[in-house]
Scaffold this active site. Sequence first.
Site, mmCIF file in Angstrom:
data_model
loop_
_atom_site.group_PDB
_atom_site.id
_atom_site.type_symbol
_atom_site.label_atom_id
_atom_site.label_comp_id
_atom_site.label_asym_id
_atom_site.label_seq_id
_atom_site.Cartn_x
_atom_site.Cartn_y
_atom_site.Cartn_z
ATOM 1 N N HIS A 104 0.798 -1.229 0.000
ATOM 2 C CA HIS A 104 0.000 0.000 0.000
ATOM 3 C C HIS A 104 0.829 1.277 0.000
ATOM 4 C CE1 HIS A 104 0.969 -0.126 4.245
ATOM 5 N NE2 HIS A 104 0.618 1.136 4.328
HETATM 6 C C1 UD1 Z 1 -2.114 5.448 6.167
HETATM 7 C C2 UD1 Z 1 -0.797 5.876 6.822
HETATM 8 C C3 UD1 Z 1 0.234 4.761 6.637
HETATM 9 C C4 UD1 Z 1 -0.297 3.442 7.111
HETATM 10 C C5 UD1 Z 1 -1.585 3.143 6.380
HETATM 11 C C6 UD1 Z 1 -2.212 1.827 6.781
HETATM 12 C C7 UD1 Z 1 -0.295 8.294 6.712
HETATM 13 C C8 UD1 Z 1 0.594 9.293 6.067
HETATM 14 N N1 UD1 Z 1 -0.232 7.053 6.183
HETATM 15 O O1 UD1 Z 1 -1.873 5.365 4.766
HETATM 16 O O2 UD1 Z 1 1.374 5.083 7.401
HETATM 17 O O3 UD1 Z 1 0.648 2.427 6.827
HETATM 18 O O4 UD1 Z 1 -2.508 4.197 6.694
HETATM 19 O O5 UD1 Z 1 -3.315 1.542 6.001
HETATM 20 O O6 UD1 Z 1 -0.978 8.609 7.658
HETATM 21 N N2 UD1 Z 1 -9.066 4.937 1.848
HETATM 22 C C9 UD1 Z 1 -10.264 4.301 1.770
HETATM 23 N N3 UD1 Z 1 -10.900 3.989 2.939
HETATM 24 C C10 UD1 Z 1 -10.393 4.288 4.146
HETATM 25 C C11 UD1 Z 1 -9.169 4.964 4.205
HETATM 26 C C12 UD1 Z 1 -8.503 5.277 3.060
HETATM 27 O O7 UD1 Z 1 -10.773 4.013 0.697
HETATM 28 O O8 UD1 Z 1 -11.015 3.958 5.167
HETATM 29 C C13 UD1 Z 1 -8.348 5.252 0.592
HETATM 30 C C14 UD1 Z 1 -8.689 6.613 0.059
HETATM 31 O O9 UD1 Z 1 -8.685 6.556 -1.319
HETATM 32 C C15 UD1 Z 1 -7.525 7.456 0.537
HETATM 33 C C16 UD1 Z 1 -6.375 6.456 0.454
HETATM 34 O O10 UD1 Z 1 -6.963 5.215 0.820
HETATM 35 O O11 UD1 Z 1 -7.331 8.581 -0.233
HETATM 36 C C17 UD1 Z 1 -5.235 6.764 1.352
HETATM 37 O O12 UD1 Z 1 -5.682 6.907 2.709
HETATM 38 P P1 UD1 Z 1 -4.779 7.740 3.746
HETATM 39 O O13 UD1 Z 1 -5.398 7.732 5.070
HETATM 40 O O14 UD1 Z 1 -4.418 9.063 3.153
HETATM 41 O O15 UD1 Z 1 -3.414 6.965 3.789
HETATM 42 P P2 UD1 Z 1 -3.049 5.387 3.728
HETATM 43 O O16 UD1 Z 1 -2.430 5.103 2.399
HETATM 44 O O17 UD1 Z 1 -4.177 4.526 4.168
#
Ligand code: UD1
Length: 374
Positions: free
Chosen positions: A210
Amino acid sequence: MCVVGARPNFMKVAPILRALAALASPLPTMLVHTGQHYDASMSDRLFEDLRLPRPDLNLEVGSGTHAVQTAEVMRRFEPLLDEYKPSCVLVVGDVNSTLACSLVAVKKGVRVVHVEAGLRSGDRSMPEEINRVLTDQISSRLYTTERSAEGNLLREGIEASRICFAGNVMIDSLHACRALARGPTETLHANGHDPTVLGDRHGFGVVTLHRPSNVDDAETLRTLLETLRQVSQRLPLIFALHPRTRANVERFGLSTLIDPGRMVLLPPQGYLEMIGLMSGAALVLTDSGGLQEETTALGVPCLTLRENTERPITVEQGTNTMVGRDRAAILKVVGDVLAGRGKRGRLPELWDGHASDRIATDLSDWLDNSAAAH
Ligand code: UD1
């Protein structure tokens, strides 16, 4: 006031809340969820699996750019400190919510307590590395999971008296939940897949991916998927796909690289399912931080698809091997593991299931002492 935001936070805070409640004089706590992760599969399900109490407050910030997400957490978190006046804010790990809430707290004169302090990959292009360095700088009490973390903190000018080596709270959750783990057959059935793939000659491998550096660029993701497809011809692979990765596989038109006979795609799994899958696997391929630690604790070989790790003890003492994205290196280590030459490793110091108890006792004493000093 304990803060959680994203998936890897939940397994760290669950045992800490239980340990604080189990003290001879229990410390009253509030749980705030920033809502950084909000999908049922990324949040609610983990609360159930980990027996985390429902959050007292949910800030429902959701997704956004780093600036928007961090700013939104800060804006919504600030009034809580005025309203509830906590004696400290406890944050874990390195996600955007960790830094956002720490920054708000320190500027309002509320002490920050950081669990999993001092881990450093040395790679400042990683958003988590920025979150780690900055959170540690503004924390008053810092709990570390491995000895190398203290050296990192001292080099950055943090006084030794603020640092406490407590061990790894992730492993506390692993101990608490391992007996409840769901078997891989049940997990495949529950997701509508035929479990015969699990009975392959060498068993099966588990994959999670991821990190933006691995999945946000089309060519990088293509190369990785091609390598994984090659691995899958020797060992069937079960992928638990983060929403970001699933979206990018579709957006970049890479779905055809998945060999459905040898690669099973699952949605993000619950904690009990992941523990069950990892425990039964011949090996794990991942870019996650948490999985590097859990595989070390489970004694399962882990191939980390990154150039660096902030958790060096998993390589030095555990079952972790850094393979980057180098196809030859990945295929070589897979071959070694399948030939019975995988790393077995040993359990690092204080990864014993009692890190949260040590944190609870120390935190309570620290709060008492600082109250007496005022
Ligand atoms: C976040 C953390 C990362 C951790 C990861 C675990 C930061 C900078 N990164 O990354 O360290 O390893 O979580 O998963 O805080 N999304 C969904 N549903 C959700 C959450 C996210 O669909 O419930 C999708 C969305 O498209 C979103 C993308 O995932 O834009 C990224 O989510 P985000 O919270 O920005 O960061 P992660 O990549 O999940």
